[in-house]
Design an enzyme around this catalytic site. Structure first.
Site, PDB file in Angstrom:
ATOM      1  N   THR A  79       0.875  -1.175   0.000  1.00 25.13           N
ATOM      2  CA  THR A  79       0.000   0.000   0.000  1.00 25.13           C
ATOM      3  C   THR A  79       0.907   1.217   0.000  1.00 25.13           C
ATOM      4  O   THR A  79       1.686   1.415   0.931  1.00 25.13           O
ATOM      5  CB  THR A  79      -0.917   0.015   1.230  1.00 25.13           C
ATOM      6  OG1 THR A  79      -1.768  -1.128   1.162  1.00 25.13           O
ATOM      7  CG2 THR A  79      -1.776   1.272   1.256  1.00 25.13           C
ATOM      8  N   LYS A 138       0.448   5.467   8.184  1.00 27.87           N
ATOM      9  CA  LYS A 138       1.055   5.688   6.864  1.00 27.87           C
ATOM     10  C   LYS A 138      -0.041   5.772   5.796  1.00 27.87           C
ATOM     11  O   LYS A 138      -0.089   6.715   5.002  1.00 27.87           O
ATOM     12  CB  LYS A 138       2.014   4.529   6.559  1.00 27.87           C
ATOM     13  CG  LYS A 138       2.696   4.588   5.216  1.00 27.87           C
ATOM     14  CD  LYS A 138       2.196   3.533   4.216  1.00 27.87           C
ATOM     15  CE  LYS A 138       2.415   2.105   4.635  1.00 27.87           C
ATOM     16  NZ  LYS A 138       2.002   1.121   3.601  1.00 27.87           N
ATOM     17  N   LYS A 157      -7.317   1.179  -2.668  1.00 28.99           N
ATOM     18  CA  LYS A 157      -6.917   0.732  -1.329  1.00 28.99           C
ATOM     19  C   LYS A 157      -7.084   1.867  -0.315  1.00 28.99           C
ATOM     20  O   LYS A 157      -7.496   1.628   0.826  1.00 28.99           O
ATOM     21  CB  LYS A 157      -5.464   0.237  -1.349  1.00 28.99           C
ATOM     22  CG  LYS A 157      -4.897  -0.159   0.021  1.00 28.99           C
ATOM     23  CD  LYS A 157      -5.636  -1.346   0.654  1.00 28.99           C
ATOM     24  CE  LYS A 157      -5.201  -1.602   2.096  1.00 28.99           C
ATOM     25  NZ  LYS A 157      -3.895  -2.244   2.245  1.00 28.99           N
TER      26      LYS A 157
END
Lengths: 286, 286
Positions: B96, B239, B171
């Protein structure tokens, strides 16, 4: 069988009272708009001219009205339930309402030799129609046991949560979880659209995993279809979130997600979307 | 069968590479901590001393590393994949990571006569182990079709979302939906506790209805049990949410729920919970 009182035969209450009637219980009804009771009256239910008159004729009374102010009037008004209540009677409020008001009703009912239960529900019109509601009960254990056989005619997951007001508090937990999630669902779709993704395909990718939820599965497709018909009204959701926020503040509990959700839904209502379904929150991101 | 390169054989990558190996594909591995590749090496996988050396030996390379900075180094570093890449090769980043970085990788791979795909996943360690991941792909349609038979060995719901960066954007939609919902789940539990309700019973009442979600079903019980073992690390979630917020800001898209969730998770990480699972957010409400 005992005559059961039912006040508030709208979309939810009408179906719920119908299940009691189908089980053979004679009904006595009162509702602000008599036309809404007509289907049940046509099938043999009796009519009372006020909550007080209804209370005088029934040992068990259910109420399913709109706002805490309606609950207050139905219970504490001049012709309210508590005015006409029989000794030993049981009053069950299934409206999503103020926990502190549920406590007041229970105390007053007890003072008059009866009992009260708060028993708000989730599951919407579909759950009411199919008798698959989740019912969250608060009050004395005795009142709960007494109401249980009747609650079972209306719901599937029926849980006792503790003293008066506990059912309302649990229902507010439900609304707190929904509000933040609705914000997330809308923002995921808004992000998808802005980046040029096909939101339908995004739903295929994310619905089955850790982002999955009832709202994502059931309301996101309506958002994409532009279908804002109310499953649950924005105006009622604003009421519920306001109750939760008020209770949280009273307890000095800081819930930033709830604060955000309440503000966003209030702005949506004030912008004219009160009669839309809660999925209309996506319009904020248009 | 062709030799497949795999870079990053941690909890997720190790299982994913294992499925390729089980299907009979010779593997060539590189990973920062060689010990993490040992189980696959023991079963016959080859070792490369750098991403560049690995790229020189494989037509298809998968990467599953930690942060965008790791992706940048693995692809663009002095001994990076793009240095050693063969003509006609396919590079698939399943980390990701930043959508803009995925676009840069795809452009550079194309310039060098190859192709790249961004294909981040959801489903966690369990999904990786059981090959039931949801895989969200972005890149050229040709690259996607070429990767598909191998992706099918690792995932179940595999969706093509459009040009380079689209998989990453999808995502991030997933993470946006999760973040707000986690806030709601925590606040519902915090409210329940403060009001003296039994949170277990509250979950019974609200999990099956409109408040229902994967997080409520899977993570709320861990919160109540005080089990903060990582299914998904707080530090990684921070993140991801940072990437989503950065992309949203670039697009001038205001996502207040995401902003709130990102801030809360960042504060949680900065408070020392980076290595806990995302359910540790409940600690903020203690």
């Amino acid at each position: 069988m005992q005559t059961i009182g039912f006040i508030g035969t709208g979309v939810m209450g009408g179906s719920m009272a119908g299940h009691l009637q189908n089980a053979g219980h004679p009904l006595c009804l009162f509702t602000r708009t008599r036309a809404k009771a007509q289907p049940l009256l046509d099938r043999g239910a009796a009519w009372a001219d006020s909550p007080a008159q209804l209370a005088a004729r029934c040992e068990t009374v259910f109420t399913m009205v709109g706002y805490p102010s309606d609950v207050e009037e139905v219970y504490f008004g001049d012709c309210g339930l508590l005015t006409g209540m029989r000794r030993g009677a049981l009053l069950v409020d299934m409206t999503t309402s103020q926990p502190a008001l549920a406590e007041r009703i229970a105390a007053e009912a007890e003072r008059l030799g009866g009992e009260a239960l708060d028993a708000p529900v989730s599951g919407g019109d579909k759950g009411a129609r199919e008798a698959t509601l989740s019912i969250m009960a608060g009050g004395s254990r005795h009142a709960y046991e007494k109401a249980l056989p009747l609650l079972r005619l209306m719901g599937r997951e029926i849980v006792y949560h503790g003293p008066a007001g506990s059912g309302q508090h649990c229902k507010l937990c439900n609304q707190i979880a929904i509000a933040a999630n609705m914000v997330g669902v809308c923002e995921a779709l808004a992000y998808a659209r802005r980046t040029g993704l096909d939101p339908e395909r995004v739903l295929r990718s994310i619905s089955g995993g850790a982002a999955g939820s009832w709202s994502l599965a059931n309301l996101a497709p309506r958002m994409l279809a532009g279908d804002f018909a109310p499953g649950f009204y924005v105006k009622h959701f604003v009421k519920d979130l306001g109750l939760a926020l008020e209770a949280a503040r009273t307890m000095r509990l800081d819930l930033p997600g709830l604060s955000l959700g309440e503000r966003m839904y209030r702005e949506l209502r004030d912008g004219g979307e009160g009669d839309s379904g809660t999925q209309a929150l996506i319009k904020r991101y248009a």
